[in-house]
Structure formats: structure tokens, C-alpha cells
Design a protein around this motif. Structure first.
Motif, PDB file in Angstrom:
ATOM      1  N   ASN A  64     -51.163  -9.333  82.543  1.00  0.00           N
ATOM      2  CA  ASN A  64     -50.117  -9.903  81.696  1.00  0.00           C
ATOM      3  C   ASN A  64     -49.434  -8.779  80.924  1.00  0.00           C
ATOM      4  O   ASN A  64     -49.798  -7.603  81.035  1.00  0.00           O
ATOM      5  CB  ASN A  64     -50.689 -10.947  80.733  1.00  0.00           C
ATOM      6  CG  ASN A  64     -51.929 -10.425  80.005  1.00  0.00           C
ATOM      7  OD1 ASN A  64     -51.912  -9.334  79.441  1.00  0.00           O
ATOM      8  ND2 ASN A  64     -53.014 -11.201  80.043  1.00  0.00           N
ATOM      9  N   LYS A  65     -48.445  -9.155  80.136  1.00  0.00           N
ATOM     10  CA  LYS A  65     -47.669  -8.167  79.375  1.00  0.00           C
ATOM     11  C   LYS A  65     -48.554  -7.402  78.399  1.00  0.00           C
ATOM     12  O   LYS A  65     -48.381  -6.195  78.206  1.00  0.00           O
ATOM     13  CB  LYS A  65     -46.543  -8.872  78.626  1.00  0.00           C
ATOM     14  CG  LYS A  65     -45.638  -7.917  77.861  1.00  0.00           C
ATOM     15  CD  LYS A  65     -44.509  -8.662  77.170  1.00  0.00           C
ATOM     16  CE  LYS A  65     -43.610  -7.701  76.395  1.00  0.00           C
ATOM     17  NZ  LYS A  65     -42.515  -8.427  75.699  1.00  0.00           N
ATOM     18  N   GLN A  66     -49.524  -8.095  77.786  1.00  0.00           N
ATOM     19  CA  GLN A  66     -50.400  -7.435  76.823  1.00  0.00           C
ATOM     20  C   GLN A  66     -51.231  -6.340  77.497  1.00  0.00           C
ATOM     21  O   GLN A  66     -51.397  -5.246  76.960  1.00  0.00           O
ATOM     22  CB  GLN A  66     -51.332  -8.463  76.150  1.00  0.00           C
ATOM     23  CG  GLN A  66     -50.652  -9.384  75.151  1.00  0.00           C
ATOM     24  CD  GLN A  66     -49.782 -10.446  75.842  1.00  0.00           C
ATOM     25  OE1 GLN A  66     -49.998 -10.789  77.010  1.00  0.00           O
ATOM     26  NE2 GLN A  66     -48.799 -10.954  75.103  1.00  0.00           N
ATOM     27  N   GLN A  67     -51.744  -6.651  78.713  1.00  0.00           N
ATOM     28  CA  GLN A  67     -52.531  -5.642  79.410  1.00  0.00           C
ATOM     29  C   GLN A  67     -51.663  -4.475  79.880  1.00  0.00           C
ATOM     30  O   GLN A  67     -52.096  -3.329  79.871  1.00  0.00           O
ATOM     31  CB  GLN A  67     -53.271  -6.243  80.607  1.00  0.00           C
ATOM     32  CG  GLN A  67     -54.275  -5.263  81.205  1.00  0.00           C
ATOM     33  CD  GLN A  67     -55.001  -5.792  82.418  1.00  0.00           C
ATOM     34  OE1 GLN A  67     -54.442  -6.537  83.210  1.00  0.00           O
ATOM     35  NE2 GLN A  67     -56.261  -5.401  82.574  1.00  0.00           N
ATOM     36  N   GLU A 108     -49.034  -3.282  78.292  1.00  0.00           N
ATOM     37  CA  GLU A 108     -48.810  -2.421  77.130  1.00  0.00           C
ATOM     38  C   GLU A 108     -50.069  -1.651  76.760  1.00  0.00           C
ATOM     39  O   GLU A 108     -50.013  -0.457  76.413  1.00  0.00           O
ATOM     40  CB  GLU A 108     -48.331  -3.269  75.956  1.00  0.00           C
ATOM     41  CG  GLU A 108     -46.938  -3.877  76.175  1.00  0.00           C
ATOM     42  CD  GLU A 108     -46.502  -4.775  75.034  1.00  0.00           C
ATOM     43  OE1 GLU A 108     -47.337  -5.019  74.129  1.00  0.00           O
ATOM     44  OE2 GLU A 108     -45.338  -5.224  75.041  1.00  0.00           O
ATOM     45  N   LEU A 109     -51.230  -2.316  76.842  1.00  0.00           N
ATOM     46  CA  LEU A 109     -52.491  -1.669  76.488  1.00  0.00           C
ATOM     47  C   LEU A 109     -52.805  -0.521  77.442  1.00  0.00           C
ATOM     48  O   LEU A 109     -53.115   0.596  77.012  1.00  0.00           O
ATOM     49  CB  LEU A 109     -53.630  -2.690  76.502  1.00  0.00           C
ATOM     50  CG  LEU A 109     -55.041  -2.119  76.272  1.00  0.00           C
ATOM     51  CD1 LEU A 109     -55.137  -1.486  74.891  1.00  0.00           C
ATOM     52  CD2 LEU A 109     -56.098  -3.216  76.452  1.00  0.00           C
ATOM     53  N   LYS A 110     -52.718  -0.809  78.739  1.00  0.00           N
ATOM     54  CA  LYS A 110     -53.065   0.210  79.731  1.00  0.00           C
ATOM     55  C   LYS A 110     -52.067   1.357  79.731  1.00  0.00           C
ATOM     56  O   LYS A 110     -52.450   2.524  79.884  1.00  0.00           O
ATOM     57  CB  LYS A 110     -53.158  -0.421  81.127  1.00  0.00           C
ATOM     58  CG  LYS A 110     -54.360  -1.340  81.291  1.00  0.00           C
ATOM     59  CD  LYS A 110     -55.646  -0.574  81.044  1.00  0.00           C
ATOM     60  CE  LYS A 110     -56.855  -1.463  81.054  1.00  0.00           C
ATOM     61  NZ  LYS A 110     -58.097  -0.713  80.683  1.00  0.00           N
ATOM     62  N   LEU A 111     -50.786   1.039  79.584  1.00  0.00           N
ATOM     63  CA  LEU A 111     -49.785   2.111  79.512  1.00  0.00           C
ATOM     64  C   LEU A 111     -50.032   2.998  78.306  1.00  0.00           C
ATOM     65  O   LEU A 111     -49.936   4.220  78.384  1.00  0.00           O
ATOM     66  CB  LEU A 111     -48.378   1.524  79.453  1.00  0.00           C
ATOM     67  CG  LEU A 111     -47.749   1.099  80.777  1.00  0.00           C
ATOM     68  CD1 LEU A 111     -46.377   0.489  80.539  1.00  0.00           C
ATOM     69  CD2 LEU A 111     -47.626   2.289  81.724  1.00  0.00           C
ATOM     70  N   SER A 112     -50.375   2.384  77.187  1.00  0.00           N
ATOM     71  CA  SER A 112     -50.646   3.155  75.974  1.00  0.00           C
ATOM     72  C   SER A 112     -51.843   4.072  76.187  1.00  0.00           C
ATOM     73  O   SER A 112     -51.817   5.245  75.785  1.00  0.00           O
ATOM     74  CB  SER A 112     -50.914   2.199  74.806  1.00  0.00           C
ATOM     75  OG  SER A 112     -51.249   2.928  73.640  1.00  0.00           O
ATOM     76  N   GLU A 113     -52.905   3.568  76.828  1.00  0.00           N
ATOM     77  CA  GLU A 113     -54.093   4.375  77.082  1.00  0.00           C
ATOM     78  C   GLU A 113     -53.773   5.534  78.029  1.00  0.00           C
ATOM     79  O   GLU A 113     -54.159   6.684  77.781  1.00  0.00           O
ATOM     80  CB  GLU A 113     -55.195   3.502  77.690  1.00  0.00           C
ATOM     81  CG  GLU A 113     -55.775   2.479  76.719  1.00  0.00           C
ATOM     82  CD  GLU A 113     -56.777   1.559  77.405  1.00  0.00           C
ATOM     83  OE1 GLU A 113     -56.927   1.663  78.651  1.00  0.00           O
ATOM     84  OE2 GLU A 113     -57.392   0.735  76.710  1.00  0.00           O
ATOM     85  N   VAL A 114     -53.068   5.222  79.113  1.00  0.00           N
ATOM     86  CA  VAL A 114     -52.765   6.244  80.115  1.00  0.00           C
ATOM     87  C   VAL A 114     -51.846   7.321  79.554  1.00  0.00           C
ATOM     88  O   VAL A 114     -52.081   8.521  79.726  1.00  0.00           O
ATOM     89  CB  VAL A 114     -52.147   5.599  81.374  1.00  0.00           C
ATOM     90  CG1 VAL A 114     -51.527   6.661  82.273  1.00  0.00           C
ATOM     91  CG2 VAL A 114     -53.202   4.814  82.139  1.00  0.00           C
ATOM     92  N   ILE A 115     -50.793   6.887  78.870  1.00  0.00           N
ATOM     93  CA  ILE A 115     -49.847   7.857  78.319  1.00  0.00           C
ATOM     94  C   ILE A 115     -50.515   8.697  77.232  1.00  0.00           C
ATOM     95  O   ILE A 115     -50.221   9.891  77.081  1.00  0.00           O
ATOM     96  CB  ILE A 115     -48.592   7.155  77.778  1.00  0.00           C
ATOM     97  CG1 ILE A 115     -47.863   6.457  78.929  1.00  0.00           C
ATOM     98  CG2 ILE A 115     -47.673   8.150  77.099  1.00  0.00           C
ATOM     99  CD1 ILE A 115     -47.554   7.365  80.115  1.00  0.00           C
ATOM    100  N   GLY A 116     -51.446   8.096  76.491  1.00  0.00           N
ATOM    101  CA  GLY A 116     -52.193   8.866  75.505  1.00  0.00           C
ATOM    102  C   GLY A 116     -52.988   9.984  76.156  1.00  0.00           C
ATOM    103  O   GLY A 116     -53.068  11.103  75.637  1.00  0.00           O
TER     104      GLY A 116
END
Length: 552
Positions: free
Chosen positions: A221-224, A226-234
Motif C-alpha cells: 500500500n501507499k504507507q509501505q 513511503e516507509l520502504k522508500l524512506s528506509e532505502v533512500i536513507g
């Protein structure tokens, strides 16, 4: 799909604000790109033709999918222009600093451009707000942003105000074609397609966009998303920050990492042989793809951190001197398993230095990478040493890296870098044997180090010939370029002795600090003649040292 044509001024005018998505590349323009950009504007400002800026792909009227390098450069140019204009400048029409600031950089406290996350604060400080002193660049892309601004300021300061105004208006009127997208998945796919059509992206940037696209496709879903993109980009942000502390480019370390995982058959630009192949083969469900991405990126980040630690060891100098990249995937693999066991790591590094040296010394055309592939599957240093020993001494490979091949190659060796490497090691060996030198580590601090031919390369005339062998055909074929006739020496010392008689050379050798120069006398026939017999004796001694030093 509506294709729109407008000017750069219209693109930014008013409340419009843009951002660069996480899967995009960081700022990458160098001096060549910047110079061409400036030349294009100058040329267009002097003529009557409009300057065509190119195409820009935009998602949902805000995310720049393609064209971000040019857009970013325009804002850097505008900031440089504002910085060099007089503070008290009062101009008619629209050439006012406050108008330019609002039109291109910030409007009602909202930046006109927000760059990728790990450069966001720096770009806002340096370019949007124009604060040169607030922070230092911490990633390679931040360094390029700073260098671009400084370059534009330097070049603009050379111009008259009227020329600068003309260039500014040329940028404002430059024509641009915008192609809008509404679906994020399509936008990331378009970026992927652009990558495959010749865009000059690093392999790391291609990887980042591919992973982002996979997250958009497979997240629940959209929440996942955003969460995964944030983790990966971090994690990518951490990697880019570490690049400042690593003396290797991002694609090299990425390559070493992937080979350490997938073997030497890995090919970065071939989807049938790179990470895409392995992802496809190992993952069949969306949750498996997300798990694969999590593990892959975490391990990739660790590989960069580990490589930074490896560069603090003495072995990095040795590996770089030997110029055998094939050892680095083993380094990455070793750290991933033995990170907490420093003694095991040292044993791995020693084993790798041996195979790197033997390959360089044997000077064979054998493909080292393919023959090392089987050795990548190791779990401890002893297992790796055993596999490398078999590679060097196996029936099929001893012809490439065995003692006989190395010994034969040392009879006629002209590899200056390798000779330097050997003689530095040999100097340390001699010093450890000598009671007054023991414990002292020699790191080739010789001024202008050179490799001296003890018997000169050109035959001395009769007056100077005393002490050397006859320069016959056999001497030229077997002795003149053998390692037994070569020695490490300072450049000034080498120049001072030239083709002098051997006894004169020997006298200067004995006064030198290098132990290997002092040792030459012990090999000379009757302590005064440097003939074939003397060269053979030193050759045997050096070959024995080499074979014992670089043996499993």
C-alpha cells in the motif's frame, strides 16, 4: 498526454515549486557540462535565435522525472548571478534582485526546487538561501553543487553588467517542452526507460531507480511504499556520505559487492547476468521482492562501510600497487563473514596479496577472475588459503602462477612498479635480519626511487669497463635485465654513478643507507667483479626470497 511548450520563466513563475524524486540521480554536472551551459547562454544572448532548453518530464506538476540536472543548474546559475550583483543595485523592469529571487529560488518561503533527500538541506542553504558559510559539503553531489556555484560566480565576475543582464533574459526566454505524467509507477518506469536509452547514469543510480520502481510495484500500500522508500533512500544517503571517505568510486565498490554475492560471472550492464537476474530467480511473491531489497541494500551499505575500514589497513597500499582488482570482491566477502575477527581478516588479506603478486609477477595472460570464481565460496581464512593454493599449484594452473613461471619471468623483468614493490619488501627483510635495523619498517621513503642496473644497460668503454662481465649475446639475453642485476636506488645516487667502474659503484653502494645496496658486495666475484656468476648468485637469492615470501 499534453505536451506543453513554454519559457523557463513561465515554468517557475508564481507559486510553482518542483521536487526531485528519491529514485533520481544526485547532481552530477562537472566543469565540462557547466562550461558548455555557459557558452550556450552567451551565444544565444548575442544572437536573435531563441535558446531551446530541451524536454522536461514532470509528474503531477511537481516531480521532475527527466531534466533535473539542467533545472538544478539553472537555479545554481541564478544564485551565482544574484551573489555577484551589487547589493545596492536598482534596476528598472524585472532585473531586480528581489524579483529574481522570487521568480527562480524562493516564493513566500517555499523553495522553487527541492532536490533529492540527502542533498536537500545543503542545497537549500547554499543555493536557495545563498548561505555560503552554514555547512560544508558531505556528499560528492554536494561538492559538485558547490563547485558549480563557485565556477559560475568566477565566470560572471569577468563580464560587464549589461552582458550578465542579457544572459539572464536569455535564460528567462529559453524555450522548454514539458511532458506531464500523472501515475507514479509510469513515471518511475519512464525514468528506467530513459536509463536504458543512453543516459549517462552511474550504475549506482541505475540500481537506485530500479529498486525504487520495484518498491512501487510490490509494496502492499501507499504507507509501505513511503516507509520502504524512506528506509532505502536513507541507506543510499549513508553510502553517498561515506564516499567522501573512500578512495574508490561508487560503481567500483558496487561491482566488488555484486561479484562477492553472485560470482565473477556477474555483468553490471547485462540484465541476464546482474542483480535483476538474481532477483527474478529468487523472488516469486511481492513480499519476497521487498525482503530481497531490504537485505540487498543493507548488505550494500555494509560493503561501503567495510571498504572504508579496509582502506585503513596496510594491505590497501599493497593491493593498489599490485593493480589486481580481482582481490576486492574477496575483501567484501571476508568482511561480511569475519567482520569481528581481525586475525581471520588479516589471514585473508595475506592470502589475497599472494595471489595478486603471483599474477603480476608471472605476467601471464590467463584470466585471473574466472579462475578465482570457485574460491569465492569460502567461510574462513584457512578454506580460502587452501583454495588459492590449489589454484596456484593445480595441474591446470601451475603453468600460470607456479614457481617455475615466476622464476622464468624474473630473468627478464621490466615491470618497474613490480620491481619497486619487491625491493621494498626485500629491504624490510634485510633490515629485520640486521641487528641495528630490526623493528624498523621501510616504506620506500627514498627520494625519487629508481631501479638501477648494476651492470649498465649500455656497455662501458674500455676505460670504464673494469669490473663488469663481457657484453656478449648471452649476457644481453639472460643477465642484463634479470632481477639479479637490478636494485632500488635514489634518483640522485643513480645519476651520480652512471657507467662508472664497478668498484666505484660499490664504494658508493656501501655508503648508502639501503641494505640491499650494501649487500651487493657479498655477491660480487672476489668482492670486486660484477660478472655473470655474481648476477646469477644474486638472482638465485632474490628468487628464493620471492618464492618464500609469496607462498601459501
Amino acid at each position: 498526454m499534453n505536451i506543453l511548450k513554454s519559457s523557463i520563466y513561465d515554468l517557475f513563475n508564481g507559486q510553482k515549486a518542483f521536487r526531485i524524486p528519491v529514485y533520481q540521480r544526485a547532481y552530477s554536472w562537472d566543469r565540462v557540462n557547466l562550461s558548455q551551459f555557459l557558452d550556450d547562454i552567451k551565444e544565444a544572448s548575442q544572437g536573435k535565435n531563441e535558446y531551446f532548453f530541451g524536454n522536461v518530464l514532470i509528474e503531477n506538476n511537481s516531480d521532475i522525472i527527466d531534466g533535473q540536472q539542467r533545472i538544478t543548474t539553472i537555479l545554481i546559475f541564478i544564485r551565482a548571478l544574484l551573489d555577484i550583483l551589487p547589493q545596492n543595485m536598482s534596476e528598472e523592469n524585472n532585473f531586480r534582485k528581489d524579483f529574481i529571487l522570487e521568480d527562480f529560488l524562493i516564493y513566500r518561503n517555499v523553495p522553487k526546487l527541492t532536490v533529492i533527500e540527502y542533498d536537500r538541506d545543503y542545497f537549500k542553504s547554499l543555493i536557495i538561501n545563498g548561505d555560503d558559510d552554514k555547512s560544508n559539503p558531505s556528499t560528492p553531489s554536494q561538492v559538485r553543487i558547490k563547485e558549480a556555484k563557485e565556477y559560475f560566480k568566477t565566470e560572471l565576475k569577468k563580464l560587464e553588467l549589461e552582458t550578465i543582464k542579457s544572459m539572464y533574459y536569455t535564460v528567462c526566454k529559453a524555450q522548454i517542452i514539458t511532458i506531464p505524467f500523472e501515475n507514479k509507477k509510469d513515471s518511475v518506469l519512464m525514468f528506467e526507460l530513459q536509463n536504458n536509452r543512453g543516459k549517462s547514469l552511474t550504475n549506482m543510480e541505475k540500481l537506485k531507480s530500479f529498486i525504487s520502481y520495484q518498491i512501487y510495484i510490490h509494496a502492499q500500500n501507499k504507507q509501505q511504499v513511503e516507509l520502504k522508500l524512506s528506509e532505502v533512500i536513507g541507506m543510499f544517503e549513508d553510502i553517498y556520505r561515506e564516499l567522501k571517505n573512500i578512495n574508490a568510486n561508487e560503481d567500483s565498490v558496487l561491482r566488488y559487492f555484486n561479484i562477492s554475492k553472485f560470482g565473477f560471472t556477474y555483468r553490471e550492464d547485462d540484465p541476464k547476468l546482474n542483480y535483476k537476474k538474481h532477483l527474478k530467480e529468487q523472488c516469486f511473491e511481492s513480499h519476497e521482492v521487498i525482503k530481497w531489497i531490504d537485505d540487498y541494500v543493507k548488505n550494500l551499505k555494509n560493503a561501503f562501510l567495510d571498504f572504508k575500514e579496509f582502506e585503513k589497513t596496510e594491505y590497501i597500499k599493497q593491493f593498489r600497487a599490485l593493480e589486481r582488482w580481482e582481490v576486492y570482491p574477496f575483501v567484501i566477502k571476508a568482511y561480511s563473514m569475519l567482520r569481528q575477527n581481525s586475525q581471520e581478516l588479516v589471514q585473508v588479506f595475506k592470502a589475497l596479496e599472494i595471489i595478486a603478486f603471483r599474477d603480476r609477477a608471472a605476467d601471464t595472460r590467463a584470466d585471473l577472475a574466472s579462475r578465482l570464481n570457485s574460491a569465492l565460496d569460502f567461510s574462513n581464512s584457512a578454506e580460502l588459503v587452501d583454495k588459492l593454493r590449489k589454484i596456484c599449484n593445480g595441474d591446470m594452473t601451475i603453468q600460470y602462477w607456479g614457481d617455475e613461471r615466476i622464476s622464468a619471468n624474473l630473468t627478464n623483468i621490466n615491470d618497474i612498479k613490480l620491481l619497486n614493490y619487491i625491493f621494498v619488501k626485500y629491504e624490510n627483510f634485510l633490515r629485520q635480519k640486521h641487528s641495528t635495523k630490526r623493528g624498523y619498517v621501510f616504506e620506500n621513503n627514498v627520494k625519487d626511487p629508481q631501479i638501477e642496473h648494476i651492470s649498465p644497460q649500455t656497455e662501458p668503454n674500455e676505460k670504464l669497463a673494469s669490473g663488469y662481465s663481457e657484453y656478449d649475446q648471452i649476457f644481453f639475453e639472460k643477465y642484463i635485465n634479470s632481477i639479479g642485476n637490478k636494485v632500488l636506488i635514489a634518483g640522485s645516487h643513480n645519476a651520480s654513478i652512471g657507467n662508472k667502474p664497478f668498484l666505484d659503484k660499490l664504494s658508493s653502494y656501501n655508503e648508502a643507507d639501503l641494505m640491499q645496496l650494501k649487500e651487493v658486495c657479498s655477491f660480487a666475484t672476489d668482492n670486486k667483479i660484477w660478472d655473470k656468476k655474481a648476477i646469477e648468485k644474486r638472482q638465485i637469492s632474490l628468487v628464493n626470497f620471492i618464492q618464500e615470501t609469496w607462498r601459501y
